[in-house]
Motif scaffolding. Structure first.
Motif, PDB file in Angstrom:
ATOM      1  N   ASN A 109      43.743 -45.081  63.571  1.00 52.94           N
ATOM      2  CA  ASN A 109      42.578 -45.755  63.830  1.00 52.94           C
ATOM      3  C   ASN A 109      42.675 -46.785  64.975  1.00 52.94           C
ATOM      4  O   ASN A 109      43.539 -46.825  65.581  1.00 52.94           O
ATOM      5  N   PHE A 117      38.704 -40.352  68.635  1.00 53.14           N
ATOM      6  CA  PHE A 117      39.053 -39.360  67.391  1.00 53.14           C
ATOM      7  C   PHE A 117      39.478 -38.112  68.065  1.00 53.14           C
ATOM      8  O   PHE A 117      39.789 -38.092  69.212  1.00 53.14           O
ATOM      9  N   LYS A 152      39.833 -39.820  62.601  1.00 52.08           N
ATOM     10  CA  LYS A 152      40.247 -40.996  63.154  1.00 52.08           C
ATOM     11  C   LYS A 152      40.303 -42.013  61.939  1.00 52.08           C
ATOM     12  O   LYS A 152      39.262 -42.101  61.208  1.00 52.08           O
ATOM     13  N   THR A 205      40.754 -43.055  58.318  1.00 53.40           N
ATOM     14  CA  THR A 205      40.332 -42.303  57.226  1.00 53.40           C
ATOM     15  C   THR A 205      38.806 -41.580  57.260  1.00 53.40           C
ATOM     16  O   THR A 205      38.391 -41.158  56.381  1.00 53.40           O
ATOM     17  N   THR A 206      38.395 -41.874  58.373  1.00 53.13           N
ATOM     18  CA  THR A 206      37.112 -41.112  58.753  1.00 53.13           C
ATOM     19  C   THR A 206      37.173 -39.726  59.334  1.00 53.13           C
ATOM     20  O   THR A 206      37.999 -39.383  60.238  1.00 53.13           O
ATOM     21  N   ARG A 224      34.664 -36.800  60.887  1.00 57.45           N
ATOM     22  CA  ARG A 224      33.153 -36.458  61.100  1.00 57.45           C
ATOM     23  C   ARG A 224      32.958 -34.970  61.242  1.00 57.45           C
ATOM     24  O   ARG A 224      34.087 -34.273  61.432  1.00 57.45           O
ATOM     25  N   ASP A 239      26.220 -34.891  59.589  1.00 50.09           N
ATOM     26  CA  ASP A 239      26.462 -36.460  59.766  1.00 50.09           C
ATOM     27  C   ASP A 239      24.984 -36.961  60.234  1.00 50.09           C
ATOM     28  O   ASP A 239      24.632 -36.240  61.101  1.00 50.09           O
ATOM     29  N   SER A 274      25.046 -42.121  58.152  1.00 51.45           N
ATOM     30  CA  SER A 274      25.900 -41.487  56.759  1.00 51.45           C
ATOM     31  C   SER A 274      26.794 -40.425  57.206  1.00 51.45           C
ATOM     32  O   SER A 274      26.586 -39.755  58.541  1.00 51.45           O
ATOM     33  N   PHE A 275      27.876 -40.302  56.529  1.00 52.10           N
ATOM     34  CA  PHE A 275      28.836 -39.112  56.861  1.00 52.10           C
ATOM     35  C   PHE A 275      28.594 -38.071  55.797  1.00 52.10           C
ATOM     36  O   PHE A 275      28.412 -38.501  54.711  1.00 52.10           O
ATOM     37  N   PRO A 325      31.942 -38.416  53.040  1.00 53.17           N
ATOM     38  CA  PRO A 325      31.762 -39.837  52.736  1.00 53.17           C
ATOM     39  C   PRO A 325      33.071 -40.507  52.979  1.00 53.17           C
ATOM     40  O   PRO A 325      34.199 -40.176  52.709  1.00 53.17           O
ATOM     41  N   THR A 326      33.149 -41.799  53.526  1.00 55.17           N
ATOM     42  CA  THR A 326      34.343 -42.779  53.685  1.00 55.17           C
ATOM     43  C   THR A 326      34.284 -43.774  52.774  1.00 55.17           C
ATOM     44  O   THR A 326      33.094 -43.958  52.190  1.00 55.17           O
ATOM     45  N   GLY A 383      34.795 -40.267  48.661  1.00 59.12           N
ATOM     46  CA  GLY A 383      35.022 -38.837  49.446  1.00 59.12           C
ATOM     47  C   GLY A 383      36.090 -38.341  49.245  1.00 59.12           C
ATOM     48  O   GLY A 383      36.285 -37.687  48.071  1.00 59.12           O
TER      49      GLY A 383
END
Length: 202
Positions: A44, A60, A82, A84-85, A87, A118, A122-123, A126-127, A132
């Protein structure tokens, strides 16, 4: 990132043979393989914990489920990691859904699965803790995958994938051995099965 390994994942009995002339397009023609990806490093942004100021913006990491490798952003990637996200590639119509179940027992895309891509707000994956694929423990400062959460992805080529994240820490250590001060985080270990013919069955 460690060498990406593959191991045979045989459905049903020890050996399953599929007829090449099967008229059902939703039936796989060959035994599928589960692919194990180890220690995909996706750190991150570097943040000053006292001021919350971003000291370094980190990129990312773009991954092709079809190719089983990291690729450049301008290539046909499916997922980008990246921290905890995670995409999905909305410019290539990649969609994802999170379902509850045992990885080995999910034999096809459930009819109840709701796929999304995405957006600016919003993703699709989900983060946030509990929403998620992971839980964050504020007492131990650790991130752990939620048992029974399986991510379904429709790739850039329109093929379906089922995916399970196994660890967020380098080397996939047991939970009791994770020290958030010293154990490198944002090193994903996950496994997935790709159905290469567009079928909804795994």
């Amino acid at each position: 990132m460690k060498t990406i390994q593959k191991f045979a994942f045989i459905l049903g009995a020890a050996t399953v043979l599929f007829s090449c002339d099967n008229a059902d397009n939703n039936s796989p023609d060959l035994p599928l393989e589960a692919i194990l990806v180890e220690d995909l490093a996706a750190p991150n942004d570097l943040i000053d914990r006292n001021t919350n100021q971003v000291l370094e913006v980190r990129p990312f990491q773009y991954f092709s489920l079809e190719k089983n490798e990291l690729v450049a952003e301008n290539e046909d990637w499916d997922l980008a990691f990246k921290g905890t996200t995670i995409r999905v590639n909305n410019t290539k119509n990649v969609n994802a859904s999170i379902v509850t179940g045992i990885f080995e027992e999910i034999k096809e895309v459930p009819a109840s699965a709701t796929f999304a891509t995405d957006t600016e707000t919003s993703f699709a994956i989900p983060t946030g803790s509990g929403t998620g694929w992971y839980n964050y423990n504020s007492a131990t400062f650790t991130v752990t995958p939620i048992p029974g959460r399986v991510i379904l992805v429709k790739t850039t080529k329109g093929n379906y994938v089922k995916m399970e994240i196994l660890s967020y820490y380098k080397g996939n250590p047991p939970l009791e051995q994770i020290d958030p001060r010293t154990t490198p985080s944002a090193h994903y270990t996950f496994r997935y099965i790709l159905q290469p013919n567009g079928s909804t069955k795994f």
